[in-house]
Design a protein around this motif. Structure first.
Motif, PDB file in Angstrom:
ATOM      1  N   GLN A   1       4.193   1.588  -1.059  1.00  0.00           N
ATOM      2  CA  GLN A   1       4.751   1.665  -2.237  1.00  0.00           C
ATOM      3  C   GLN A   1       3.658   2.055  -3.329  1.00  0.00           C
ATOM      4  O   GLN A   1       4.051   2.884  -4.362  1.00  0.00           O
ATOM      5  CB  GLN A   1       5.351   0.323  -2.925  1.00  0.00           C
ATOM      6  N   ALA A   2       2.420   1.637  -3.238  1.00  0.00           N
ATOM      7  CA  ALA A   2       1.640   2.081  -4.324  1.00  0.00           C
ATOM      8  C   ALA A   2       1.267   3.533  -4.259  1.00  0.00           C
ATOM      9  O   ALA A   2       1.222   4.439  -5.086  1.00  0.00           O
ATOM     10  CB  ALA A   2       0.330   1.440  -4.268  1.00  0.00           C
ATOM     11  N   ALA A   3       1.194   4.126  -3.029  1.00  0.00           N
ATOM     12  CA  ALA A   3       1.041   5.542  -2.618  1.00  0.00           C
ATOM     13  C   ALA A   3       2.288   6.250  -3.173  1.00  0.00           C
ATOM     14  O   ALA A   3       1.905   7.332  -3.699  1.00  0.00           O
ATOM     15  CB  ALA A   3       0.883   5.856  -1.082  1.00  0.00           C
ATOM     16  N   LEU A   4       3.525   5.771  -2.989  1.00  0.00           N
ATOM     17  CA  LEU A   4       4.546   6.625  -3.393  1.00  0.00           C
ATOM     18  C   LEU A   4       4.631   6.653  -4.971  1.00  0.00           C
ATOM     19  O   LEU A   4       5.091   7.587  -5.403  1.00  0.00           O
ATOM     20  CB  LEU A   4       5.846   5.893  -2.844  1.00  0.00           C
TER      21      LEU A   4
ATOM     22  N   ARG B   1      -5.484   1.956  12.109  1.00  0.00           N
ATOM     23  CA  ARG B   1      -6.404   2.912  12.954  1.00  0.00           C
ATOM     24  C   ARG B   1      -6.904   2.211  14.191  1.00  0.00           C
ATOM     25  O   ARG B   1      -6.910   2.431  15.332  1.00  0.00           O
ATOM     26  CB  ARG B   1      -7.194   3.719  12.709  1.00  0.00           C
TER      27      ARG B   1
ATOM     28  N   TYR C   1      -2.090   9.235   5.416  1.00  0.00           N
ATOM     29  CA  TYR C   1      -3.124   8.920   4.592  1.00  0.00           C
ATOM     30  C   TYR C   1      -3.421   7.108   4.352  1.00  0.00           C
ATOM     31  O   TYR C   1      -4.490   6.808   3.856  1.00  0.00           O
ATOM     32  CB  TYR C   1      -3.409   9.543   2.993  1.00  0.00           C
ATOM     33  N   ILE C   2      -2.305   6.533   4.126  1.00  0.00           N
ATOM     34  CA  ILE C   2      -2.149   5.170   4.029  1.00  0.00           C
ATOM     35  C   ILE C   2      -2.036   4.689   5.049  1.00  0.00           C
ATOM     36  O   ILE C   2      -3.008   3.505   5.653  1.00  0.00           O
ATOM     37  CB  ILE C   2      -1.487   4.746   2.894  1.00  0.00           C
TER      38      ILE C   2
ATOM     39  N   GLN D   1       2.713  12.080   3.690  1.00  0.00           N
ATOM     40  CA  GLN D   1       1.260  11.975   3.006  1.00  0.00           C
ATOM     41  C   GLN D   1       1.032  10.479   2.998  1.00  0.00           C
ATOM     42  O   GLN D   1      -0.167  10.018   3.422  1.00  0.00           O
ATOM     43  CB  GLN D   1       1.235  12.419   1.591  1.00  0.00           C
TER      44      GLN D   1
ATOM     45  N   ASP E   1       0.874  -1.086   0.097  1.00  0.00           N
ATOM     46  CA  ASP E   1       0.120   0.170   0.048  1.00  0.00           C
ATOM     47  C   ASP E   1       0.891   1.094  -0.173  1.00  0.00           C
ATOM     48  O   ASP E   1       0.658   2.213  -0.591  1.00  0.00           O
ATOM     49  CB  ASP E   1      -0.945   0.035   1.204  1.00  0.00           C
TER      50      ASP E   1
ATOM     51  N   LEU F   1       2.281   6.674  -6.654  1.00  0.00           N
ATOM     52  CA  LEU F   1       1.174   7.797  -7.230  1.00  0.00           C
ATOM     53  C   LEU F   1       1.587   9.210  -6.796  1.00  0.00           C
ATOM     54  O   LEU F   1       1.099  10.215  -7.230  1.00  0.00           O
ATOM     55  CB  LEU F   1      -0.106   7.539  -6.561  1.00  0.00           C
ATOM     56  N   GLY F   2       2.939   9.568  -6.306  1.00  0.00           N
ATOM     57  CA  GLY F   2       3.380  10.761  -6.051  1.00  0.00           C
ATOM     58  C   GLY F   2       3.251  11.060  -4.882  1.00  0.00           C
ATOM     59  O   GLY F   2       3.627  12.295  -4.468  1.00  0.00           O
ATOM     60  N   ALA F   3       2.849  10.320  -3.701  1.00  0.00           N
ATOM     61  CA  ALA F   3       2.754  11.118  -2.581  1.00  0.00           C
ATOM     62  C   ALA F   3       4.076  10.882  -1.750  1.00  0.00           C
ATOM     63  O   ALA F   3       5.071  10.243  -1.945  1.00  0.00           O
ATOM     64  CB  ALA F   3       1.783   9.727  -1.596  1.00  0.00           C
ATOM     65  N   SER F   4       4.192  12.180  -0.925  1.00  0.00           N
ATOM     66  CA  SER F   4       5.345  12.071  -0.135  1.00  0.00           C
ATOM     67  C   SER F   4       5.504  11.103   1.010  1.00  0.00           C
ATOM     68  O   SER F   4       4.382  10.473   1.479  1.00  0.00           O
ATOM     69  CB  SER F   4       5.566  13.492   0.487  1.00  0.00           C
TER      70      SER F   4
ATOM     71  N   PRO G   1      -4.472   5.013   8.618  1.00  0.00           N
ATOM     72  CA  PRO G   1      -5.695   4.642   8.497  1.00  0.00           C
ATOM     73  C   PRO G   1      -5.716   3.248   8.549  1.00  0.00           C
ATOM     74  O   PRO G   1      -6.796   2.411   8.977  1.00  0.00           O
ATOM     75  CB  PRO G   1      -6.256   5.154   7.211  1.00  0.00           C
ATOM     76  N   ASN G   2      -4.646   2.517   8.041  1.00  0.00           N
ATOM     77  CA  ASN G   2      -4.822   0.955   7.816  1.00  0.00           C
ATOM     78  C   ASN G   2      -4.592   0.210   9.094  1.00  0.00           C
ATOM     79  O   ASN G   2      -4.897  -0.859   9.415  1.00  0.00           O
ATOM     80  CB  ASN G   2      -3.603   0.452   6.974  1.00  0.00           C
TER      81      ASN G   2
END
Lengths: 371, 288
Positions: free
Chosen positions: B180-183, B202, B195-196, B191, B178, B185-188, B199-200
């Motif tokens: 790696q997918a976020a990164l 929580r 965001y990932i 972030q 998850d 997609l351009g997330a810092s 919440p996973n």
């Protein structure tokens, strides 16, 4: 965006995952990285993405070395084998994630983001499912969400790791067609990893066959299938009969049967590789391989027979479509003569198994039987 | 033999006979009743024995109020800090490979294996009047032992493993796809975490915080050593209960104890609710 890999090497401890990989992918191509597990294909894909770093060599995107470009700035769309969807977000939020996290001017307005997400969902044929959560979707739908999410950032390169590996056979077939169409629509340079030769041959413009961390062959689907560069490639692309032969000048002799001539003029031992589907029944006055049918089995549209070569007793597998006119000869205990319609001859595999054993070399190939 | 008895006989093939079952259930219930439920009820019974008036008086008396405030303050500092430390430690252990990782995991478990009294003593030895840091403390006029900082330190030490222990297996199970997918997609990094990753985990995090908080409020041993038992100043609720009890002020002692017990019951209720609602997003096989 074209991609060039130069002399990529990757080691995990003592294990050489990749050695001296050179590859050039043209802009807009659809490439399959095909190989058995452990052949290094996923590692190669991850190195292109920036998820993994090579110990040596360089990756160029459109002529530019991307060694210093981190994953988040490479503008690649990566689709994971198990989708890696964000479970706590709706499908629409998943798809728009790459846009929503942008900062400042790069970030589109809320309504634009929503519109873009809905367009992408329509592209992957999931319109109307934007408000669902990933766990409410089937495997095939999840995979399409993952693709839409990757496409949202308008990637220069799309990389897919065993994209259909976790899906059942029927869904996999549908998604293959669909991915092919999607690629034609978007034109994004795409590389995907698979261990399924059928998938690779059906989808890709070119196939990169990998084995033991090296590229065994690169070529179009026709090239790799009809002119396999090595026994490994031949074997990996489908079921194979291996028959020892003697080569006398340009004649191939099996036992007492002179079966064909081939393009080379080597002498000595060799091995004929022939696919079950490339064997047909010859008329009695043609040259060929005398054999006797042992048993016949029909599985759906294909009739499979096991025949024994008279002179050596070796068992050979034959396949043909059930409506083929030769099928009538495939009866148990029936004697027949086999034509080898298409085959490869390699040097005899007399080298001991081991890492340093040289691959046997392709020395001949024939499409038509010659008298 | 009628068909129903045959069916019953078949049921008994996979379970005990009804007599044995009843016996076992009764034994378990009796045990629970005697050792858990009765003492719990007696806490509330003793607390209210002299009437609601005495009960309220015992809790509103200044020393009691001070103890409640101190406990809330100490856990109010310790729990958020452990939340941050725990998330950081779990993140490091679950998402990265590095030298000394096994040692770090062992260290996280240390407070579980060390007696709380020893944990308290460690701080007395370090920050006490003749401790290692005594000179520095005299110079800067900072008091740690027999003051709030000591109580907070001891509480942090004792409750450190709860959040990390809950998150490590959960994060390991979730892997890094998850992120790696976020990164990709351009997330810092930030972030991605916000965001990932967060919440996973929580529900697991909330679960860990609940347990951490329950232990922080109830901690006796370590805090007892560092607190100094100054009434109205460094007495936490558990310490206050002890003092009242030793003074034969049973009604007040039980009144305070009933507040602690209520907090425990509330925690237990929330924990059960969490497990029922979000059991699948909690770490498996790691329940405390």
């Amino acid at each position: 965006m074209n991609i060039t890999l130069k002399n990529i090497n990757k080691q995990f401890g003592q294990f050489h995952a990749l050695s001296s990989i050179d590859l050039h992918v043209e802009s807009g191509e659809l490439i399959a990285l095909l190989g058995p597990s452990g052949s290094g294909k996923t590692t190669l894909l991850r190195i292109i993405a920036g998820l993994e770093f090579a110990n040596g060599g360089a990756v160029y995107f459109g002529g530019e070395d991307v060694a210093a470009t981190p994953l988040r700035k490479r503008q690649i769309g990566f689709v994971f084998q198990h989708y890696a969807l964000f479970k706590h977000m709706t499908v629409r939020d998943n798809v728009s994630f790459g846009l929503r996290i942008r900062k400042g001017d790069a970030r589109p307005s809320k309504s634009d983001i929503r519109q873009r997400a809905d367009e992408l969902l329509e592209l992957v044929q999931l319109s109307g499912l934007g408000d669902r959560y990933p766990h409410q979707l089937s495997g095939g739908q999840r995979q399409r969400v993952a693709l839409a999410r990757a496409l949202a950032i308008e990637p220069k390169v799309l990389l897919l790791d065993e994209p259909f590996g976790a899906l059942d056979a029927k869904v996999r077939k549908e998604l293959r067609h669909w991915l092919r169409e999607l690629h034609q629509k978007t034109g994004v340079t795409t590389l995907f990893v698979t261990h399924d030769q059928e998938e690779a041959l059906e989808l890709a413009d070119r196939v990169v066959i990998m084995s033991g961390g090296k590229i065994a062959q690169i070529g179009s689907v026709d090239e790799v299938y009809e002119q396999p560069a090595s026994p490994m490639v031949f074997d990996f692309l489908g079921s194979t009969n291996r028959i020892p032969v003697e080569r006398h000048g340009n004649h191939l002799v099996i036992g007492t049967d002179k079966i064909a001539i081939y393009e080379g003029d080597h002498t000595g031992h060799g091995t004929v590789y022939v696919r079950p589907g490339d064997l047909r029944v010859a008329s009695p006055d043609d040259v060929g391989l005398d054999a006797i049918v042992r048993n016949v089995q029909r599985t759906g549209p294909i009739v499979r027979a096991t025949v024994a070569i008279n002179s050596t007793g070796q068992l050979v597998y034959v396949e043909m479509p059930h409506l083929h006119h030769d099928v009538q000869h495939l009866l148990p205990q029936q004697s027949l003569r086999l034509r080898l319609m298409q085959y490869s001859v390699y040097d005899a595999e007399n080298t001991p198994d081991g890492e340093d054993a040289p691959e046997p070399v392709l020395i001949g190939r024939e499409r038509l039987r010659l008298a | 033999m009628s068909s129903t008895t045959i069916l019953a006989a078949r049921h008994s093939a996979v379970t005990e006979s009804s007599g044995v079952r009843r016996l076992l259930i009764t034994a378990a219930l009796l045990f629970l009743l005697m050792f858990l439920l009765l003492p719990l009820i007696s806490v509330f019974f003793e607390a209210l024995r002299n009437g609601v008036h005495t009960y309220v008086d015992a809790l509103t008396e200044p020393d009691a109020v001070a103890a409640i405030k101190l406990t809330l303050l100490a856990s109010g500092i310790a729990v958020p800090l452990n939340l941050v430390f725990g998330v950081a430690a779990a993140w490091a252990v679950a998402k990265f490979e590095f030298r000394g990782k096994a040692l770090l995991v062992t260290l996280i478990d240390l407070p579980f294996s060390v007696s709380p009294v020893v944990s308290g003593l460690i701080y007395v030895l370090m920050f006490g009047a003749s401790g290692w840091a005594a000179g520095w403390m005299a110079d800067t006029n900072i008091q740690i032992i027999f003051a709030l900082p000591g109580i907070v330190l001891a509480t942090i030490f004792v409750t450190f493993p709860f959040v990390a222990r809950e998150l490590i297996p959960l994060m390991q199970e979730q892997g890094t796809d998850d992120e790696q997918a976020a990164l990709s997609l351009g997330a810092s990094g930030w972030q991605t975490f916000w965001y990932i990753t967060l919440p996973n985990v929580r529900w697991g995090l909330l679960y860990g915080v609940l347990l951490c908080n329950a232990r922080a409020m109830g901690e006796f041993g370590a805090v007892s050593v560092v607190s100094g038992h100054i009434r109205g100043e460094t007495n936490t609720m558990p310490l206050h209960v002890e003092i009242l009890y030793n003074e034969y002020n049973f009604a007040a002692a039980f009144a305070m104890a009933s507040v602690l017990a209520s907090l425990a019951l509330l925690t237990l209720g929330l924990k059960t609710l969490l497990e029922a609602r979000h059991g699948d997003s909690l770490a498996k096989g790691q329940k405390h």
